[in-house]
Scaffold this motif. Sequence first.
Motif, PDB file in Angstrom:
ATOM      1  N   MET A 101      49.633  -6.238  28.707  1.00 40.52           N
ATOM      2  CA  MET A 101      48.941  -4.999  28.390  1.00 40.52           C
ATOM      3  C   MET A 101      49.214  -4.576  26.950  1.00 40.52           C
ATOM      4  O   MET A 101      48.493  -3.814  26.368  1.00 40.52           O
ATOM      5  CB  MET A 101      49.401  -3.895  29.326  1.00 40.52           C
ATOM      6  N   LEU A 134      48.499  -9.733  24.050  1.00 36.65           N
ATOM      7  CA  LEU A 134      47.239 -10.136  23.453  1.00 36.65           C
ATOM      8  C   LEU A 134      47.441 -11.275  22.468  1.00 36.65           C
ATOM      9  O   LEU A 134      46.717 -12.260  22.469  1.00 36.65           O
ATOM     10  CB  LEU A 134      46.636  -8.931  22.711  1.00 36.65           C
ATOM     11  N   ALA A 145      48.166 -14.427  24.198  1.00 38.97           N
ATOM     12  CA  ALA A 145      46.955 -14.924  24.823  1.00 38.97           C
ATOM     13  C   ALA A 145      46.084 -15.615  23.778  1.00 38.97           C
ATOM     14  O   ALA A 145      45.553 -16.699  24.014  1.00 38.97           O
ATOM     15  CB  ALA A 145      46.194 -13.785  25.477  1.00 38.97           C
ATOM     16  N   GLY A 146      45.946 -14.999  22.639  1.00 43.04           N
ATOM     17  CA  GLY A 146      45.119 -15.557  21.581  1.00 43.04           C
ATOM     18  C   GLY A 146      45.598 -16.936  21.173  1.00 43.04           C
ATOM     19  O   GLY A 146      44.820 -17.873  21.044  1.00 43.04           O
ATOM     20  N   THR A 154      47.513 -19.081  22.927  1.00 42.61           N
ATOM     21  CA  THR A 154      47.338 -20.064  23.984  1.00 42.61           C
ATOM     22  C   THR A 154      45.901 -20.552  23.987  1.00 42.61           C
ATOM     23  O   THR A 154      45.627 -21.713  24.191  1.00 42.61           O
ATOM     24  CB  THR A 154      47.648 -19.431  25.351  1.00 42.61           C
ATOM     25  N   LYS A 155      45.004 -19.627  23.764  1.00 45.91           N
ATOM     26  CA  LYS A 155      43.582 -19.962  23.806  1.00 45.91           C
ATOM     27  C   LYS A 155      43.270 -21.053  22.775  1.00 45.91           C
ATOM     28  O   LYS A 155      42.631 -22.050  23.095  1.00 45.91           O
ATOM     29  CB  LYS A 155      42.765 -18.698  23.536  1.00 45.91           C
ATOM     30  N   LEU A 173      44.462 -24.316  23.819  1.00 49.18           N
ATOM     31  CA  LEU A 173      43.704 -24.850  24.938  1.00 49.18           C
ATOM     32  C   LEU A 173      42.408 -25.504  24.467  1.00 49.18           C
ATOM     33  O   LEU A 173      42.043 -26.577  24.907  1.00 49.18           O
ATOM     34  CB  LEU A 173      43.379 -23.723  25.916  1.00 49.18           C
ATOM     35  N   PHE A 199      30.678 -25.529  38.603  1.00 45.56           N
ATOM     36  CA  PHE A 199      32.008 -25.298  38.030  1.00 45.56           C
ATOM     37  C   PHE A 199      32.802 -24.297  38.867  1.00 45.56           C
ATOM     38  O   PHE A 199      33.998 -24.469  39.106  1.00 45.56           O
ATOM     39  CB  PHE A 199      31.901 -24.789  36.584  1.00 45.56           C
ATOM     40  N   SER A 211      36.346 -24.962  40.702  1.00 46.89           N
ATOM     41  CA  SER A 211      37.533 -24.251  40.213  1.00 46.89           C
ATOM     42  C   SER A 211      38.168 -23.420  41.305  1.00 46.89           C
ATOM     43  O   SER A 211      39.385 -23.376  41.434  1.00 46.89           O
ATOM     44  CB  SER A 211      37.166 -23.309  39.063  1.00 46.89           C
ATOM     45  N   GLY A 230      36.278 -28.692  38.823  1.00 48.10           N
ATOM     46  CA  GLY A 230      36.265 -27.545  37.927  1.00 48.10           C
ATOM     47  C   GLY A 230      36.255 -27.855  36.446  1.00 48.10           C
ATOM     48  O   GLY A 230      36.149 -26.955  35.629  1.00 48.10           O
ATOM     49  N   GLN A 266      37.178 -15.432  26.498  1.00 45.01           N
ATOM     50  CA  GLN A 266      38.560 -15.790  26.811  1.00 45.01           C
ATOM     51  C   GLN A 266      38.666 -16.285  28.249  1.00 45.01           C
ATOM     52  O   GLN A 266      38.022 -15.754  29.154  1.00 45.01           O
ATOM     53  CB  GLN A 266      39.430 -14.535  26.638  1.00 45.01           C
ATOM     54  N   LEU A 316      44.472 -16.243  31.066  1.00 49.32           N
ATOM     55  CA  LEU A 316      45.356 -15.869  29.970  1.00 49.32           C
ATOM     56  C   LEU A 316      45.571 -14.363  29.876  1.00 49.32           C
ATOM     57  O   LEU A 316      46.321 -13.898  29.034  1.00 49.32           O
ATOM     58  CB  LEU A 316      44.788 -16.399  28.650  1.00 49.32           C
TER      59      LEU A 316
END
Lengths: 334, 501
Positions: free
Chosen positions: A1, A6, A9-10, A12-13, A16, A210, A214, A281, B398, B402
């Motif tokens: 939060m 954030l 998360a950014g 990791t993205k 990925l 998909f 998944s 997936g 996104q 994540l």
Amino acid sequence: MTDLTLDQAGKTKSALVSTSTLQKGVAFVVLIALLVFFSVFTENFAAWNNVVNIMQATAVNGVLGVAVTFVIISGGIDLAVGTMMTLTAVMAGIILTNLGMPLPLGILGAMASGAVMGAISGTAVAKLKIPPFIATLGMMQIARGLALVFSGTRPIYFNDTPNYGLISPESSLALLIPGLEIPNGVMIMFIVAIIASIILNRTLFGRYIFALGSNEEAARLSGVNVDFWKILTYALSGLICGIAGLIISSRLNSAQPALGLGYELDAIAAVVIGGTSLSGGRGTILGTIIGAFIMSVLTNGLRIMGVQEEWKIVVTGVIIIVAVFVDIMLRRRA
Amino acid sequence: MHNTSDTVPLISVEAIHKSFPGVKALVNARFDLRPGEVHALMGENGAGKSTLMKIMTGIYQPDAGEIHVGGQKVSLSDPRTAQALGISIIHQELFLMNHLTAAQNIYIGREPRKGFGMFVDEARMRADTAALFARMKVDLDPDVEVGTLTVARQQLVEIAKALSFNSRILIMDEPTSAINDKEVEHLFAIINDLKAHGVGIIYITHKMDEVKRIADRVTVMRDGQYIDTLPAVTTDMSKIISLMVGRELADATRATGQGGDVVLDVKNLNSGRAIRDVSFSLRKGEILGFAGLMGAGRTEVARAIFGADPIDSGEISIHGVTQAIRSPQDAVRLGLAYLSEDRKHYGLVTSMTVGDNVTMASWPRFTRSRFFMNDARMREAANDYVQKLRIKTPSVDQETRLLSGGNQQKIVISKWLLRDCDILIFDEPTRGIDIGAKAEIYKLLQSLADQGKAIIVISSELPEVLRLSHRILVMCEGRITGELMGRDATQESIMILATQR
């Protein structure tokens, strides 16, 4: 939060994205490496004739690979693609040779019979809750048996349908661009792949495939008619097998009822080498086509190098295991 | 048995601390067990009971604290060590291999051997098992396949397995949750027999009457802390409940009820043992709380109404019209939405994007000629909800996995709002969500109710139920045991109804 979350998360993205591109990338790099290796170490590999041979040899496995890619991404498996291909070829033979009907009806008949067989597998999976492995194992034998029964165990030749060769061995492209003799069967594979790619990535159907692969339960609880889309997926797989049936029977100028067993494993191998996850997936059509090319380049190249036939099979097996291992390593790092 | 002063405890743990990322699971917890006693351990869900038991069986390592077994300080570094010291646990979910026989299950991994260790000595294994059953005075065949036994008898196999380790410390985690009254009697007889042989039993339960009948002492835990230890027989039930519940709610913003039209009416819903004759109605603009202990049947009721599981009988009316809901698809079409506590498995396709998930229940609306996806419009709609519900994500592209729990929950809520659902069933809406985000989810639910949505909140956290609900239904063992108005309800009054057999 928090902002921290954030940020993480950014990060990791981005990691990925590079990973999933890598998966396809790995297969592509392997293909290029094989091409370079065989071009350098053999004399005849890069000859145009041989390139046509390789493409020709990829066409059927590539199309079957596309068929089974849909099912695998949806979280299932289709073991019947090889013998369904044979059955559809026999259907075309019956319509064209035995009944003497026009070519378009034969084409339609092959594709329609594939779609029906696929829909039956799909119904067994979705409605009767039979595990996909079992349902399509059954369909594999049913199709194989029916192909033998309908043909009277003898090949059906297409001598009465002079245009049948147009489907695969002939090259319409060469008429437009002299010298570029890419067989029609190969062009059909590319067209099937492009349409399949559009269906998978741009349509409602593709999006559901998909979602099913998944998290089927989440899709069901979102009010998605899971059974319907599953049946449709297997039916599409069957329809594409019909296209493969037309290509192979055109190349052989006959429907060979005893053929077909084992093709499903090559198709699944192409899908897996192409980076599609067997647990569903995740996957691409392009990967499958690359995977199919890796297999035929390997077979062709090793043959030219004079490697014993039996060893080629061993190498293909090793490639499958290595490809999946690389895939697992890449995902673990993600 | 009660001349406690000079008895060395079988096991005692002291000053145990245990933290998980973001949670202090145990703070200064302690517990002790004497030979031949049944010591009940009570507390609300999340009070730290299972964490403490996992420490006592070597599954978790404490961050700080001391453990003594038979007066000796020990370190329970893994389950094997705990087992060697005579500590066994009978889990609520039994861990037996259904296709093996009772004897094979009991001696799994340590089968007696013969023929230079090459073969299993089946005869000895069978004889040893028969001896165990005889000791417990139960009539069970060592060769019976465990999968064919009732849950109660499987439990006996588990107990026999514990005894085969010569366990003197036996932990039972809600042993009566899945067995009938007669079987409970049998179990209690065995427990009394074990007591007489000096075995100590830690008995985890939510049921007051059982504590009264079987336990010698009761220890109450709350919020990971030791609260008190009391004699079971002489202590008043309400005293124990008030210790479990603790402080009064420090929250002024209690919901006040209002009544619109009845939008959902459930009559005489039945499904096996899980749902028994459940009837209730839900009004527009109302938040109806479902309280009860784990396994009381609340989730089962929600899933049954939503068409996710089949029902035996019952009538469901929506907006005054009786409906046959056979699948989630039917339910969604009627404007029902179910938001599972397990968002990762039942709510989201975590490998897909925020945009895909927000629009998932409405995908057909975001197509050109019902075939091609219109990703631009999908993204637009998703963006709209990202802003409205303040979902923190770098973009709608996104991947959902994540995001934090709170944001994932908002995505699921968005999915149903976009689908125009007006009856929302929330199952543990704030499970796995941190405290800051909880308040935000509460506010969101309240504003949804104000906008006229009808909401059911299933929650095991009593403060949550009390804070949100206009009206509260309490369930126990598949039945609705009471109804409370939100403003009159207290944690005590709910607990009394929730433990009513």
